[in-house]
Design a protein around this motif. Structure first.
Motif, mmCIF file in Angstrom:
data_model
loop_
_atom_site.group_PDB
_atom_site.id
_atom_site.type_symbol
_atom_site.label_atom_id
_atom_site.label_comp_id
_atom_site.label_asym_id
_atom_site.label_seq_id
_atom_site.Cartn_x
_atom_site.Cartn_y
_atom_site.Cartn_z
ATOM 1 N N ARG A 31 0.838 -1.191 0.000
ATOM 2 C CA ARG A 31 0.000 0.000 0.000
ATOM 3 C C ARG A 31 0.873 1.240 0.000
ATOM 4 N NH1 ARG A 31 -4.403 -0.214 4.595
ATOM 5 N NH2 ARG A 31 -4.915 1.719 3.490
ATOM 6 N N PRO A 32 0.460 2.305 -0.721
ATOM 7 C CA PRO A 32 1.259 3.525 -0.719
ATOM 8 C C PRO A 32 1.218 4.186 0.642
ATOM 9 C CG PRO A 32 -0.826 3.867 -1.856
ATOM 10 C CD PRO A 32 -0.721 2.411 -1.575
ATOM 11 N N PRO A 33 2.273 4.888 1.018
ATOM 12 C CA PRO A 33 2.282 5.540 2.324
ATOM 13 C C PRO A 33 1.239 6.645 2.392
ATOM 14 C CG PRO A 33 4.177 6.214 1.007
ATOM 15 C CD PRO A 33 3.514 5.090 0.265
ATOM 16 N N ILE A 34 0.878 7.005 3.640
ATOM 17 C CA ILE A 34 -0.146 8.024 3.858
ATOM 18 C C ILE A 34 0.307 9.377 3.336
ATOM 19 C CG2 ILE A 34 -1.484 9.211 5.644
ATOM 20 C CD1 ILE A 34 -1.351 6.723 7.303
ATOM 21 N N SER A 35 1.601 9.694 3.447
ATOM 22 C CA SER A 35 2.092 10.980 2.961
ATOM 23 C C SER A 35 1.933 11.100 1.453
ATOM 24 C CB SER A 35 3.566 11.143 3.348
ATOM 25 O OG SER A 35 4.344 10.074 2.801
ATOM 26 N N SER A 36 2.117 9.981 0.724
ATOM 27 C CA SER A 36 1.937 10.004 -0.729
ATOM 28 C C SER A 36 0.481 10.232 -1.096
ATOM 29 C CB SER A 36 2.435 8.687 -1.318
ATOM 30 O OG SER A 36 2.198 8.656 -2.719
ATOM 31 N N ILE A 37 -0.451 9.605 -0.365
ATOM 32 C CA ILE A 37 -1.876 9.803 -0.633
ATOM 33 C C ILE A 37 -2.278 11.245 -0.369
ATOM 34 C CG2 ILE A 37 -4.180 9.101 0.076
ATOM 35 C CD1 ILE A 37 -3.073 6.368 0.728
ATOM 36 N N SER A 38 -1.809 11.822 0.738
ATOM 37 C CA SER A 38 -2.122 13.213 1.045
ATOM 38 C C SER A 38 -1.549 14.158 0.003
ATOM 39 C CB SER A 38 -1.591 13.560 2.443
ATOM 40 O OG SER A 38 -1.838 14.906 2.749
ATOM 41 N N HIS A 39 -0.331 13.865 -0.477
ATOM 42 C CA HIS A 39 0.279 14.713 -1.502
ATOM 43 C C HIS A 39 -0.521 14.666 -2.802
ATOM 44 C CE1 HIS A 39 3.367 16.663 -3.940
ATOM 45 N NE2 HIS A 39 3.312 15.634 -4.785
ATOM 46 N N ASN A 40 -0.981 13.470 -3.193
ATOM 47 C CA ASN A 40 -1.776 13.352 -4.410
ATOM 48 C C ASN A 40 -3.103 14.081 -4.283
ATOM 49 O OD1 ASN A 40 0.179 11.767 -5.625
ATOM 50 N ND2 ASN A 40 -0.709 9.846 -4.888
ATOM 51 N N ARG A 41 -3.686 14.041 -3.099
ATOM 52 C CA ARG A 41 -4.963 14.722 -2.897
ATOM 53 C C ARG A 41 -4.795 16.231 -3.041
ATOM 54 N NH1 ARG A 41 -6.031 12.541 1.485
ATOM 55 N NH2 ARG A 41 -5.332 14.118 2.932
ATOM 56 N N TRP A 42 -3.786 16.799 -2.392
ATOM 57 C CA TRP A 42 -3.552 18.240 -2.519
ATOM 58 C C TRP A 42 -3.108 18.598 -3.927
ATOM 59 C CZ3 TRP A 42 -5.639 21.382 0.652
ATOM 60 C CH2 TRP A 42 -5.816 21.055 1.988
ATOM 61 N N HIS A 43 -2.410 17.711 -4.580
ATOM 62 C CA HIS A 43 -2.014 17.929 -5.971
ATOM 63 C C HIS A 43 -3.248 18.052 -6.870
ATOM 64 C CE1 HIS A 43 0.947 17.950 -9.167
ATOM 65 N NE2 HIS A 43 0.313 16.977 -9.811
ATOM 66 N N ASN A 44 -4.236 17.221 -6.635
ATOM 67 C CA ASN A 44 -5.476 17.302 -7.420
ATOM 68 C C ASN A 44 -6.208 18.617 -7.176
ATOM 69 O OD1 ASN A 44 -5.185 14.786 -8.649
ATOM 70 N ND2 ASN A 44 -6.221 13.711 -6.985
#
Length: 263
Positions: free
Chosen positions: A4-17
């Protein structure tokens, strides 16, 4: 199994969107304003036509990017905040609305008459609204429950509603755009969102967990005491026969009962 991708990567993708979607939306809005003010299709001059075509192309590309990014961001937000099962439906709904706005904006820049399209869309919307009144009511009620959040998954609630049979307590198992799944004493129950929105719902403290019962190990069985067999019966003694008289000695006369001895 993939990691599973790390939580920091998911948060970064969300703010990137969110960032890319807002920038693309701002570009599309600016192109719409420029095309509406300086572009013109019904003219003999070339410059206004070029402005209109370029503005329409920018509105189309930037609008698609903005819609895709923002719908994905909204879907992630819904999944993280409240209703994970409804995140996909909300993402599709927001993307559809965004694409519809982009299409009307492009047609407006190109000065295409959309009166007939609007009339047809209005009639179709009225027909669909009447046909799917109950379903649309549940969807909008689900959106209201999503925003207001009177309860969440895992909550212990008391529900007061005449349409649902009075007052009862239940656990919230799942929430979607159409139904709320409850766990009652009688088993699982799916309640439409419109009925849940019209009912009175109160939070209850979680039921305390009973302490674990101490299990007493079974005692070692005591073997039964052997019972002595009954004594063997002793046969009665055999009667001894009278002695046999010898020769030369007269046998004694024994009178029988009722017989008198002779003289």
């Amino acid at each position: 199994m993939p990691a599973r991708p790390p939580i920091s990567s998911i948060s970064h993708n969300r703010w990137h969107n969110w960032v890319i979607g807002n920038i693309a939306a701002a570009i599309a809005l600016a192109a719409l304003i420029v095309g509406s003010e300086f572009g013109e299709m019904h003219t003999d001059q070339l410059h206004p036509k070029v402005v209109a075509w370029v503005s329409a192309a920018v509105v189309l590309v930037a609008g698609i990017i903005a819609t895709t990014r923002l719908s994905a961001a909204v879907s992630h937000l819904v999944r993280r905040k409240s209703i994970p099962t409804a995140a996909g439906a909300i993402g599709v709904l927001s993307a559809g609305v965004g694409y519809l706005i982009v299409a009307f904006s492009v047609l407006a820049v190109l000065e295409v008459s959309i009166e007939h399209l609007l009339v047809g869309a209005g009639l179709a919307g009225v027909v669909l609204g009447i046909a799917a009144q109950q379903s649309l009511g549940n969807v909008f009620a689900g959106l209201v429950l999503l925003m207001a959040r009177p309860f969440g998954v895992g909550d212990h609630v008391r529900i007061r509603a005449g349409a649902l049979g009075g007052i009862f307590e239940a656990w919230v198992v799942e929430m979607s755009l159409s139904y709320v799944t409850l766990r009652t004493d009688d088993g699982p129950l799916k309640v439409p969102n419109s009925a849940m929105l019209a009912a009175g719902v109160g939070q209850l403290p979680p039921t305390p967990v009973a302490p674990p019962t101490t299990v007493v190990p079974p005692s070692t069985p005591v073997p039964p005491t052997p019972v002595a067999p009954p004594p063997t019966p002793v046969p009665p003694p055999t009667p001894t026969p009278p002695p046999t008289p010898t020769s030369g000695t007269p046998a004694a006369f024994v009178p029988s009962p009722g017989e008198q001895p002779g003289p």
